[in-house]
Design a protein around this motif. Structure first.
Motif, PDB file in Angstrom:
ATOM      1  N   LEU A  82       0.838  -1.200   0.000  1.00  0.00           N
ATOM      2  CA  LEU A  82       0.000   0.000   0.000  1.00  0.00           C
ATOM      3  C   LEU A  82       0.873   1.249   0.000  1.00  0.00           C
ATOM      4  CD1 LEU A  82      -2.590  -1.131   2.699  1.00  0.00           C
ATOM      5  CD2 LEU A  82      -2.916  -1.158   0.225  1.00  0.00           C
ATOM      6  N   LYS A  83       0.475   2.230  -0.750  1.00  0.00           N
ATOM      7  CA  LYS A  83       1.188   3.508  -0.809  1.00  0.00           C
ATOM      8  C   LYS A  83       0.182   4.641  -0.656  1.00  0.00           C
ATOM      9  CE  LYS A  83       3.943   6.478  -3.824  1.00  0.00           C
ATOM     10  NZ  LYS A  83       4.558   6.632  -5.179  1.00  0.00           N
ATOM     11  N   ALA A  84       0.468   5.539   0.317  1.00  0.00           N
ATOM     12  CA  ALA A  84      -0.386   6.715   0.542  1.00  0.00           C
ATOM     13  C   ALA A  84       0.431   7.970   0.272  1.00  0.00           C
ATOM     14  CB  ALA A  84      -0.914   6.714   1.980  1.00  0.00           C
ATOM     15  N   TYR A  85      -0.136   8.922  -0.483  1.00  0.00           N
ATOM     16  CA  TYR A  85       0.623  10.115  -0.834  1.00  0.00           C
ATOM     17  C   TYR A  85      -0.317  11.291  -1.110  1.00  0.00           C
ATOM     18  CZ  TYR A  85      -0.630   9.001  -5.695  1.00  0.00           C
ATOM     19  OH  TYR A  85      -1.321   8.742  -6.849  1.00  0.00           O
ATOM     20  N   LEU A  86       0.309  12.473  -1.056  1.00  0.00           N
ATOM     21  CA  LEU A  86      -0.380  13.719  -1.435  1.00  0.00           C
ATOM     22  C   LEU A  86       0.285  14.230  -2.704  1.00  0.00           C
ATOM     23  CD1 LEU A  86      -0.466  15.428   2.087  1.00  0.00           C
ATOM     24  CD2 LEU A  86      -2.241  14.012   1.059  1.00  0.00           C
ATOM     25  N   ASP A  87      -0.506  14.589  -3.696  1.00  0.00           N
ATOM     26  CA  ASP A  87       0.022  15.013  -4.995  1.00  0.00           C
ATOM     27  C   ASP A  87      -0.102  16.532  -5.120  1.00  0.00           C
ATOM     28  OD1 ASP A  87       0.951  15.211  -7.509  1.00  0.00           O
ATOM     29  OD2 ASP A  87      -0.614  13.995  -8.462  1.00  0.00           O
ATOM     30  N   LEU A  88       1.091  17.213  -5.215  1.00  0.00           N
ATOM     31  CA  LEU A  88       1.101  18.678  -5.354  1.00  0.00           C
ATOM     32  C   LEU A  88       1.304  19.120  -6.801  1.00  0.00           C
ATOM     33  CD1 LEU A  88       3.431  19.622  -2.330  1.00  0.00           C
ATOM     34  CD2 LEU A  88       1.029  18.933  -2.326  1.00  0.00           C
ATOM     35  N   THR A  89       1.163  18.211  -7.718  1.00  0.00           N
ATOM     36  CA  THR A  89       1.531  18.492  -9.105  1.00  0.00           C
ATOM     37  C   THR A  89       0.733  19.642  -9.702  1.00  0.00           C
ATOM     38  OG1 THR A  89       2.153  16.178  -9.414  1.00  0.00           O
ATOM     39  CG2 THR A  89       1.737  17.470 -11.403  1.00  0.00           C
TER      40      THR A  89
END
Length: 374
Positions: A82-89
């Motif tokens: 599992l991978k959790a992330y916030l995308d600021l793109t």
């Protein structure tokens, strides 16, 4: 007719059929609940950006991800899947924004039957800013003091600069970074120590490079005075003996403080050559000092001292003793105290004082004057 007959068949005994349907549905729900399991994973939360913006405030380090599915399939899922992330793109300027927590599965977990995933928290608010890179100086961090008599002359670092990356306001306010601690305790010579550069918080990043800190150590110079040094008489005539001499000899040496602290003058450090004296009397004799090359003899040291010489008396057991009075006078001479003083015209005088009681009539104080070489 046929449709009506079909409808009649369906509603025939409908109460019984309805009860059977409810029982079947209940059994299905029970079966589904028995075959479905639930697990909760603690997953690290990261921030990703591909447009040059970064977060400038802390965010949750982990999020809770709950997964529902068949027990045998959930058993194959690991936290690393599992991978959790916030995308600021998609951010284009500085500011504060709400970002959804995104979840992805690894290839091995994605082939399983669809899992029901739920993340907590679902939204994270961040303040973001443009990311820049700059070079700053590296400052050595020293602790401890060198050994006594030594000091730190110079400290250098190689390389002396490092590239740092982070939010614009933080990078602009960061002027230098320090190394990890390097100790110079009790150092007596120059040395080079390899160490790392400090990490300036979470948001300012740099390569984990190794730097060399060179510490130059030098010896301190100073002076030390030596007093009441013994004088060694050399080349004394066999016909003479020393009656009196001073012991107030002072010398000041200049050199390394550490060497001066450890130096102890030997018995032959101060010598007086009296080979030129062949008669009794009081003379000023020159002093010589055996100074090691690492020291310098400073002005103000004792250059001459007064020394009183007397003729050696030959002991002859066959020589007749003239009278008792003569023997008595000779005994009195042995207890005389001689003080050397300087009289008029620079001549040296001996003041002779009797220290024993005279059994005969008191004699007048005798004062003799001897002129000696100075």
């Amino acid at each position: 007719m046929k449709a009506k007959q079909l409808f009649d068949k369906i509603i025939e005994n409908w109460q019984v059929k309805a009860v059977c349907f409810v029982i079947a549905l209940f059994l299905y729900v029970i079966h589904q609940n028995q075959s479905v399991d639930k697990r909760v994973f603690s997953v690290p939360l990261s921030v990703e950006s591909q447009n040059g913006f970064v977060s400038i405030e802390p965010h949750p380090r982990t999020v809770a991800v709950s997964a529902r599915g068949k027990a045998e399939e959930l058993a194959q899922v690991r936290e690393s899947d599992l991978k959790a992330y916030l995308d600021l793109t998609y951010i284009s300027k500085d500011g504060s924004y709400d970002f959804p927590v995104l979840i992805t599965l690894s290839d091995s977990a994605s082939v399983l039957n669809p899992l029901e995933l739920k993340v907590t928290p679902e939204i994270v608010r961040l303040r973001v800013e443009e990311e820049i890179t700059s070079y700053v100086d590296i400052q050595p961090l020293l602790s401890g003091n060198p050994a006594y008599g030594y000091s730190i002359k110079n400290v250098t670092v190689s390389p002396d600069q490092i590239a740092i990356t982070g939010p614009r306001t933080m990078i602009e306010n960061c002027k230098s970074l320090k190394t990890l601690n390097v100790t110079a305790s009790n150092a007596k010579r120059s040395f080079t120590s390899k160490t790392k550069v400090e990490q300036k918080g979470y948001f300012i990043k740099h390569d984990d490079v190794e730097v060399a800190v060179t510490v130059e150590i030098e010896e301190l110079e100073g002076t030390k005075s030596f007093t009441k040094l013994p004088v060694k008489i050399i080349n004394l005539s066999p016909d003479l003996e020393i009656r009196a001499r001073t012991s107030d000899v002072t010398v000041t040496l200049k050199g390394s403080l550490a060497s001066l602290e450890a130096f102890k003058p030997s018995d032959s450090f101060v010598t007086a050559d009296v080979s030129h004296i062949d008669s009794a009397g009081t003379f000023y004799v020159n002093l010589s000092y055996s100074v090691p090359k690492r020291f310098t003899l400073l002005d103000g040291h004792t250059k001459t001292i007064p020394v009183t010489f007397t003729k050696k008396q030959l002991s002859d057991s066959s020589a007749p003793v003239e009278t008792n009075e003569v023997v008595e006078e000779e005994a009195e001479d042995d207890s005389e105290k001689i003080t050397v003083i300087e009289g008029e015209g620079g001549a040296l005088e001996e003041k002779v004082e009797a220290t024993t009681e005279q059994k005969t009539e008191p004699k007048s104080e005798q004062k003799t004057e001897r002129k000696g070489k100075r």
